[in-house]
Write an enzyme that holds these catalytic residues in place. Structure first.
Site, PDB file in Angstrom:
ATOM      1  N   LYS A  99       1.056  -1.547  -0.077  1.00 11.85           N
ATOM      2  CA  LYS A  99      -0.059  -0.157  -0.289  1.00 11.85           C
ATOM      3  C   LYS A  99       0.949   1.280   0.418  1.00 11.85           C
ATOM      4  O   LYS A  99       2.037   1.498   0.090  1.00 11.85           O
ATOM      5  CB  LYS A  99      -1.069  -0.015   1.755  1.00 11.85           C
ATOM      6  N   ARG A 107     -10.930  -0.621  14.526  1.00  7.31           N
ATOM      7  CA  ARG A 107     -10.998   0.593  12.782  1.00  7.31           C
ATOM      8  C   ARG A 107     -11.714   0.138  12.779  1.00  7.31           C
ATOM      9  O   ARG A 107     -13.318   0.253  12.125  1.00  7.31           O
ATOM     10  CB  ARG A 107     -10.167   0.662  12.972  1.00  7.31           C
ATOM     11  N   TYR A 120      15.900  29.909   9.886  1.00  7.64           N
ATOM     12  CA  TYR A 120      14.399  30.562   9.561  1.00  7.64           C
ATOM     13  C   TYR A 120      14.503  30.652  11.955  1.00  7.64           C
ATOM     14  O   TYR A 120      14.739  29.355  12.127  1.00  7.64           O
ATOM     15  CB  TYR A 120      13.795  29.937   9.215  1.00  7.64           C
ATOM     16  N   MET A 174      12.574  24.638   2.873  1.00  4.29           N
ATOM     17  CA  MET A 174      11.507  23.846   2.211  1.00  4.29           C
ATOM     18  C   MET A 174      12.885  22.935   1.508  1.00  4.29           C
ATOM     19  O   MET A 174      12.869  21.413   0.868  1.00  4.29           O
ATOM     20  CB  MET A 174      11.060  24.449   0.810  1.00  4.29           C
TER      21      MET A 174
HETATM   22  C1  PLP Z   1      -0.097  -1.839   6.294  1.00  5.25           C
HETATM   23  C2  PLP Z   1      -1.015  -3.304   7.042  1.00  5.25           C
HETATM   24  C3  PLP Z   1      -0.203  -3.888   7.134  1.00  5.25           C
HETATM   25  C4  PLP Z   1       1.343  -4.543   7.253  1.00  5.25           C
HETATM   26  O1  PLP Z   1       1.737  -3.449   8.696  1.00  5.25           O
HETATM   27  P1  PLP Z   1       3.217  -3.323   9.258  1.00  5.25           P
HETATM   28  O2  PLP Z   1       3.227  -2.934  10.101  1.00  5.25           O
HETATM   29  O3  PLP Z   1       4.280  -2.124   8.288  1.00  5.25           O
HETATM   30  O4  PLP Z   1       4.090  -4.801   8.880  1.00  5.25           O
HETATM   31  C5  PLP Z   1      -0.871  -6.005   8.058  1.00  5.25           C
HETATM   32  N1  PLP Z   1      -2.015  -5.738   7.888  1.00  5.25           N
HETATM   33  C6  PLP Z   1      -3.020  -4.392   7.259  1.00  5.25           C
HETATM   34  C7  PLP Z   1      -4.040  -4.842   7.520  1.00  5.25           C
HETATM   35  C8  PLP Z   1      -2.439  -3.303   6.779  1.00  5.25           C
HETATM   36  O5  PLP Z   1      -3.354  -2.503   6.891  1.00  5.25           O
END
Ligand code: PLP
Length: 368
Positions: free
Chosen positions: A35, A130, A256, A304
């Site tokens: 992802k 969640r 800055y 930046m």
């Molecule tokens: C992002 C995610 C993972 C991977 O998590 P890591 O901590 O990066 O290994 C696994 N399962 C779900 C449902 C996730 O959203």
């Protein structure tokens, strides 16, 4: 000449880290979690190193399409499932497996017209709060899904909130396993921390593990354990050059807000990398960088396009010296140098995940 800032993706290290996940979870299959554009590495580049995975897990249908364009014919799992009913058409067309975490997603499936029944991963909320069905609702969701002609096979999953910490996974694991004890279907529980710390246990390992961050060479439980402790290799190097040197007197300020005030004469290096490149603006004084492979502290506010460093420890440094923001530095006396991304993240009060995902569009990236 373009700006000297560049990122490198170490394809062999991705492959190595994937093998580490396999070693930790023998006889489980491995979803490579890609992802967020493969945690900022670029999906296409990450695919080069991770194509030996059993499947790819991600969020966006657009990312799934990119994988199919790379000719990946194997499993792809949408970790949050579909966001609206129409997305199911894409699942049918691209052969995507998807998580089902709420009743609405089951309603949409029940309305969906498809010749190819879908493989789904039914998600249980075991305490993360969640996504997912609570244990009492899970069993009826399973029954409802299993009865749908649109559904081929139902797998069972949950997600740990504390696999990296002292709270651990035992409560969530017990709840998950006892709730689905007599339900058929493959099981998936472990993220990276679960895979590294808890997957020795066959029931925790399940049929599929879902490592993300460990594939990218960052430790999920730093600083308790480093990436080196887990045998993980850095997959991203962010490097640049010193583009200017200033000679400060006691009382001179830097950048800055004059956040840094010199208490003595010192040499200061200006490195071409700033928050517009994804380097964290809130990096405090003392955040490490390597200059020609020598560790030096950041001083003054990140701007930046530039950061400033104290060159006291790197007397040889000059304009053109190599600067490592994280990852592999140059050889020093024939020895490799490394600045773990987790070390930088820790100074900045964040995690390796956030730094790698934040790498910005304007940074040229090369797979090596
Ligand atoms: C992002 C995610 C993972 C991977 O998590 P890591 O901590 O990066 O290994 C696994 N399962 C779900 C449902 C996730 O959203």
């Amino acid at each position: 000449m373009p700006r000297p800032l560049e990122a490198f993706i170490h394809v062999d290290a991705l492959l190595h880290n994937l093998q580490r996940a396999r070693d930790c979870a023998p006889d489980a299959r491995v979803w490579a979690v890609v992802k967020a554009n493969a945690y900022g590495h670029g999906l296409e580049r990450a695919f080069e190193g991770l194509r030996a995975a059993d499947g790819f897990a991600l969020l966006d249908i657009a990312e799934a399409q990119r994988l199919r364009k790379l000719d990946w014919r194997g499993p792809i799992l949408l970790l949050e499932g579909v966001f609206e009913a129409r997305d199911l058409e894409w699942c049918s067309r691209l052969g995507l497996w998807h998580v089902v975490h709420c009743d609405e997603q089951i309603d949409w499936l029940a309305q969906h017209k498809t010749e190819w029944p879908h493989r789904v991963f039914l998600k249980m909320n075991t305490g993360m709060n969640r996504l997912g069905f609570t244990p009492p609702a899970f069993r009826s969701a399973w029954a409802r899904l299993s009865a749908l002609p649109q559904v081929d096979e139902v797998s069972l999953m949950t997600h740990f909130s504390d696999a990296d910490g002292p709270r651990g996974i035992s409560q969530q694991t017990e709840l998950f396993l006892s709730t689905c004890a007599d339900l058929s279907g493959e099981r998936s529980l472990c993220n990276s921390a679960g895979t590294l710390r808890h997957a020795q246990e066959a029931s925790v390992r399940g049929d599929w593990v879902r490592p993300g961050i460990m594939l990218y060479g960052s430790s999920p439980d730093y600083p308790e354990h480093s990436a080196a402790h887990w045998g993980l290799q850095a997959t991203m190097t962010l490097k640049s050059r010193v583009i200017a040197i200033q000679h400060l007197k006691a009382g001179d300020t830097v950048g800055y807000g004059s956040r840094f005030v010199a208490d003595r004469e010192m040499r200061l290096g200006v490195v071409a990398c700033g928050y517009a490149d994804g380097y964290p603006r809130h990096a405090p004084n003392g955040t490490p960088l390597l200059i020609d492979g020598v560790r030096v502290p950041l001083i003054g506010r990140v701007s930046m396009d530039m950061v400033t460093v104290d060159l006291s420890a790197a007397s040889q440094a000059r304009v053109g010296s190599e600067a490592t923001l994280w990852g592999h530095g140059p050889l020093v006396d024939g020895q490799p140098t490394l600045l773990p991304i987790d070390d930088v993240a820790q100074h900045c009060g964040t995690v390796g995940y956030e730094l790698m995902c934040a790498l910005s569009q304007r940074v040229p990236v090369t797979a090596v």
